[in-house]
Design an enzyme around this catalytic site. Structure first.
Site, short mmCIF file in Angstrom:
data_model
loop_
_atom_site.label_atom_id
_atom_site.label_comp_id
_atom_site.label_asym_id
_atom_site.label_seq_id
_atom_site.Cartn_x
_atom_site.Cartn_y
_atom_site.Cartn_z
N ASN A 158 0.80 -1.23 0.00
CA ASN A 158 0.00 0.00 0.00
C ASN A 158 0.83 1.28 0.00
OD1 ASN A 158 0.76 -0.31 2.67
ND2 ASN A 158 -1.24 0.21 3.51
N GLU A 253 5.09 -3.87 11.85
CA GLU A 253 3.82 -3.16 11.88
C GLU A 253 2.83 -3.96 11.05
OE1 GLU A 253 0.88 -1.13 10.67
OE2 GLU A 253 2.35 0.23 9.77
N CYS A 287 -3.29 0.56 6.96
CA CYS A 287 -3.36 -0.09 8.26
C CYS A 287 -4.00 0.85 9.28
CB CYS A 287 -1.99 -0.53 8.71
SG CYS A 287 -0.81 0.79 8.69
O1 G3H Z 1 -0.70 1.16 6.00
C1 G3H Z 1 -0.02 1.55 6.93
C2 G3H Z 1 0.62 2.86 6.93
O2 G3H Z 1 1.69 2.88 7.85
C3 G3H Z 1 -0.36 3.96 7.20
O3 G3H Z 1 0.16 5.18 6.88
O4 G3H Z 1 -1.47 6.63 8.11
O5 G3H Z 1 0.11 7.59 6.43
O6 G3H Z 1 -1.79 6.15 5.71
P1 G3H Z 1 -0.79 6.45 6.78
#
Ligand code: G3H
Length: 478
Positions: A158, A253, A287
């Site tokens: 992602n 994570e 996430c």
């Molecule tokens: O998908 C997991 C990422 O660490 C979320 O990052 O809050 O900038 O979308 P973000």
């Protein structure tokens, strides 16, 4: 057609001896967009070896020089934002504008790592012995931070570029070398990003990028004796990695089920805007997305109405057109999301919109009156579906949040700051946002998950610290 992107090691772009490739399917067209090399275990061994050799020299390179190179890489990355963003659009169907943002944010992150690194690593500690019982002032301890060695970085689909550099930047400034294993979807964007480091003139072998099948090189990489640290972002694979990994520091994570608790006094327009942004941006494939709304019954009707009005305005379609909702990453992901929707339907959830899907494209959906017996109440859809659970007390909301096996982030909406702080303290998550949707950034903030959401803490400062060890020298006076 036929062209296979090369992998990167020892300062060169190479073809795998396997003669095999891995196909990257465009989520929108569902046809092969790119191909990357399917590296062999033997090639991984060689990559590890060159990373190990390069690291020794790099650790001796003055910190300010390391920082200078990182600033250079950041500038080159930003210059190349258009072609890299295009890969993100084709490989992971990220809306075009968000794809550019991801690259720019990555450049900023690298520069920040350089700046933060020279401060943190430019300082050590000096201790004297006579504070501990039984000691005279005869021992002086000098301690400073030294690199771990070879860092294995595994980012998810992602944010293939941003979550790669969030590992690469801290690792390099701290004097480590890097072996990057990109996700299959997003691998070509990663390779382009690596080319920017190549152009910046980093020493050969310092950054390496191997592509291939998880089944062939996945375990081999994570269990490799040459690896001194693993930084992983992704799903369940992370649990398997942490069980198999050797005695190396882990940074993990692994997703979340971020709750959005809405109290009676909340500004409902603000909440609705944040549910849209938090729940539906990049079609929920974050996430930190809002993955369950826990709203007080007395304001639930009003909130659902406001959210529905905004859902109706979301543009659904291809990423090239900058649509809000774009196809999810793969057919299996779309099937999984559909399974959650069907389960909720069978168990009596209220569908605020009609369920609609074409290929990997799933229309945004708000599910009201979700109950704890439905899978969507607990599982991560990683898609554009947001469940709403109506609650009758704050305790009920906190209880649902804490009953989850995840503990990444959460948010609470209220005008009463005292209540907000108490709720934040009670929520078992790594971060709680007051009056805004969950988010990882700004990228120097600590970012961590409790329970199944992760190990260790990220964010620029924490990652630099995590990718170092303390080394002491003790001077013994006569
Ligand atoms: O998908 C997991 C990422 O660490 C979320 O990052 O809050 O900038 O979308 P973000």
């Amino acid at each position: 057609e036929g062209d296979v992107f090369k992998y990167y090691t020892d300062g060169e772009w190479k073809k795998s001896a396997s003669g095999k490739s891995v196909a990257i399917i465009n989520p929108t067209t569902r046809t092969t967009q790119y191909k990357v090399q399917a590296c062999t275990q033997e090639e991984v061994n060689k990559v590890m070896e060159s990373a190990k050799i390069a690291q020794k020299q790099w650790a001796k390179t003055p910190l300010w020089k390391r920082a200078e190179l990182l600033h250079k890489a950041a500038a080159i990355l930003k210059e190349h934002k258009a072609p890299i963003a295009e890969c993100l659009v084709k490989e992971i169907a990220k809306p075009a504008k968000d794809a550019v943002t991801e690259v720019v944010r990555s450049g900023d992150l690298i520069s920040y790592c350089a700046e933060e690194g020279v401060r943190i690593l430019g300082e050590g500690k000096f201790l004297v012995s006579d504070s501990f019982p039984g000691n005279e002032r005869t021992k002086y301890c000098l301690s400073s931070k030294i690199p771990l060695g070879v860092v294995l970085a595994i980012p998810p689909f992602n944010y293939p570029v941003n979550l790669a550099v969030s590992k690469i930047g801290p690792a390099l400034i701290a004097g480590n070398s890097l072996v990057l294993k990109p996700p299959t979807q997003g691998a070509v964007a990663c390779l382009h990003m690596v080319q920017c480091f190549h152009l910046a003139g980093f020493p050969k072998g310092l950054i390496n990028c191997v592509t291939g099948k998880g089944s062939e090189i996945g375990d081999f990489l994570t269990m490799h004796p040459g690896v001194n640290c693993i930084s992983f972002t992704g799903g369940d694979t992370g649990v398997a990695i942490s069980k198999k990994a050797g005695m190396v520091p882990l940074q993990m994570e692994l997703g979340g089920k971020d709750a959005c608790i809405v109290l009676e006094d909340a500004d409902l327009d603000l909440v609705a805007a944040n549910i849209i942004k938090g729940g539906f941006s990049y079609s929920g494939q974050r996430c930190t997305a809002v993955k369950v709304v826990l709203v007080m019954e007395s304001v639930a009707d009003a909130l659902v109405e406001k959210v529905n009005a905004k859902v109706a305005k979301l543009k659904v379609g291809p990423p090239e057109d900058n649509c809000d909702i774009t196809p999810v990453v793969s057919e299996s992901s779309a099937n999984f999301i559909e399974g959650l929707a069907k389960d909720a339907k069978a168990k009596g959830a209220t569908f605020c919109q009609e369920y609609k899907r074409e290929g990997n494209l799933i229309w945004p959906l708000l599910l009201d009156n979700v109950r704890p017996d439905m899978r969507i109440a607990w599982e991560e859809p990683f898609g554009p579906i947001v469940p709403v659970i109506r609650i009758n007390s704050i305790e009920e909301g906190i209880h649902h949040c804490n009953a989850s096996n995840f503990g990444l982030q959460g948010c609470v909406f209220t005008k009463d700051i005292n209540k907000a702080i108490l709720i934040s303290d009670a929520m078992e998550t790594g971060t709680v946002q007051i009056n805004s949707a969950p988010a990882r950034g700004p990228d120097h903030f600590p970012f961590q998950g409790l329970k199944d959401s992760g190990i260790g803490s990220q964010g620029i400062t924490n990652s630099i610290n995590m990718m170092t060890k303390i080394k002491s020298t003790v001077i013994n006076l006569p």
